[in-house]
Scaffold this motif. Structure first.
Motif, PDB file in Angstrom:
ATOM      1  N   GLU A   1     -26.265 -91.880 -22.445  1.00  0.00           N
ATOM      2  CA  GLU A   1     -25.996 -91.621 -23.983  1.00  0.00           C
ATOM      3  C   GLU A   1     -26.174 -90.423 -24.052  1.00  0.00           C
ATOM      4  O   GLU A   1     -26.826 -89.562 -22.338  1.00  0.00           O
ATOM      5  N   HIS A   2     -25.084 -89.510 -24.196  1.00  0.00           N
ATOM      6  CA  HIS A   2     -25.326 -88.016 -23.764  1.00  0.00           C
ATOM      7  C   HIS A   2     -25.084 -87.558 -24.947  1.00  0.00           C
ATOM      8  O   HIS A   2     -24.514 -87.871 -26.128  1.00  0.00           O
ATOM      9  N   GLU A   3     -25.315 -85.960 -25.780  1.00  0.00           N
ATOM     10  CA  GLU A   3     -25.199 -85.015 -26.324  1.00  0.00           C
ATOM     11  C   GLU A   3     -22.826 -84.450 -26.579  1.00  0.00           C
ATOM     12  O   GLU A   3     -23.120 -83.632 -25.221  1.00  0.00           O
ATOM     13  N   GLU A   4     -22.758 -84.386 -26.552  1.00  0.00           N
ATOM     14  CA  GLU A   4     -21.358 -83.768 -27.013  1.00  0.00           C
ATOM     15  C   GLU A   4     -20.623 -83.362 -28.434  1.00  0.00           C
ATOM     16  O   GLU A   4     -21.194 -83.560 -28.798  1.00  0.00           O
ATOM     17  N   ASN A   5     -20.400 -81.819 -27.905  1.00  0.00           N
ATOM     18  CA  ASN A   5     -20.448 -81.164 -28.889  1.00  0.00           C
ATOM     19  C   ASN A   5     -21.303 -81.376 -30.349  1.00  0.00           C
ATOM     20  O   ASN A   5     -20.726 -81.438 -31.720  1.00  0.00           O
ATOM     21  N   GLY A   6     -22.565 -81.166 -30.379  1.00  0.00           N
ATOM     22  CA  GLY A   6     -23.692 -81.386 -31.404  1.00  0.00           C
ATOM     23  C   GLY A   6     -23.727 -82.841 -31.440  1.00  0.00           C
ATOM     24  O   GLY A   6     -24.006 -83.136 -31.986  1.00  0.00           O
ATOM     25  N   LYS A   7     -22.900 -83.585 -30.626  1.00  0.00           N
ATOM     26  CA  LYS A   7     -23.323 -85.189 -31.392  1.00  0.00           C
ATOM     27  C   LYS A   7     -23.851 -85.991 -30.234  1.00  0.00           C
ATOM     28  O   LYS A   7     -23.810 -85.597 -29.262  1.00  0.00           O
ATOM     29  N   ILE A   8     -24.601 -86.995 -30.080  1.00  0.00           N
ATOM     30  CA  ILE A   8     -24.655 -88.159 -29.718  1.00  0.00           C
ATOM     31  C   ILE A   8     -23.828 -89.066 -28.946  1.00  0.00           C
ATOM     32  O   ILE A   8     -23.339 -89.947 -30.307  1.00  0.00           O
ATOM     33  N   LYS A   9     -23.949 -89.127 -28.112  1.00  0.00           N
ATOM     34  CA  LYS A   9     -22.645 -90.306 -27.455  1.00  0.00           C
ATOM     35  C   LYS A   9     -23.010 -91.350 -26.620  1.00  0.00           C
ATOM     36  O   LYS A   9     -23.890 -91.380 -25.646  1.00  0.00           O
ATOM     37  N   LYS A  10     -23.195 -92.545 -28.508  1.00  0.00           N
ATOM     38  CA  LYS A  10     -24.106 -93.647 -27.169  1.00  0.00           C
ATOM     39  C   LYS A  10     -22.640 -94.463 -26.314  1.00  0.00           C
ATOM     40  O   LYS A  10     -21.583 -94.133 -26.581  1.00  0.00           O
TER      41      LYS A  10
END
Ligand code: HEC
Length: 139
Positions: free
Chosen positions: A47-56
């Motif tokens: 899980e990480h942040e990408e362009n201000g969105k959390i990506k699970k």
């Protein structure tokens, strides 16, 4: 005549040896990790942040660490990579499914199929015990 036969046998044995030496063991970090990076990481990382969105990680499956690869995802825990059993390993099975299958990976339209050569390499790696060597990946 007998000498010739013996010589032929020695030559045959020798070439079998060199063939397996060239084949060698599959090196996970050098040969397989790049394939997973290219085809799978964009949906199966921690899980990480990408362009201000959390990506699970999709399906709860991470492929960016040795422990996570063995742990597997939500549907098939402990069956993502089963050492010695490529036919029981969903990591490989999902790649081999026809593109139209719901569980085909990468999903239809979301990336190129993993080449037959790379699938064969992954199969060999699982068959020979699925060792990660020194690689641990992301904690
Ligand atoms: C575009 C995003 C995407 C890519 C790229 C992708 N996957 Fe997936 N994967 C998913 C989704 C979404 C799921 C959840 C099941 C579903 O909805 O089909 C999933 C589920 C899985 C599962 C089942 C996990 C479980 O136990 O539930 C496996 C195994 C898997 N993927 C392997 C791979 C492999 C191997 C690759 C690379 C060849 C890959 N995926 C590439 C999106 C992706």
């Amino acid at each position: 005549m007998k000498t010739h036969l013996t010589l032929a046998a020695i030559v045959a044995a020798f070439s079998v040896n060199t063939a397996s030496a060239q084949d060698g063991a599959v090196d996970f970090e050098k040969q397989i990790l790049p394939v997973l990076k290219e085809s799978c990481f964009k949906c199966h990382e921690k899980e990480h942040e990408e362009n201000g969105k959390i990506k699970k990680p999709k399906g709860g499956l991470r492929l960016d660490s040795a422990a996570a690869i063995l742990k597997g995802g939500k549907e098939y825990p402990d069956e993502n990579v089963v050492a010695g059993k490529p036919d029981a390993s969903w990591l490989l099975k999902t790649m081999a499914l026809p593109e139209s299958d719901d569980l085909a990976m990468p999903p239809e339209g979301k990336g190129d199929r993993v080449s037959a050569a790379n699938q064969a390499l992954i199969k060999k790696w699982i068959e020979s015990g699925a060792s990660f060597g020194a690689w641990k990946g992301v904690e």
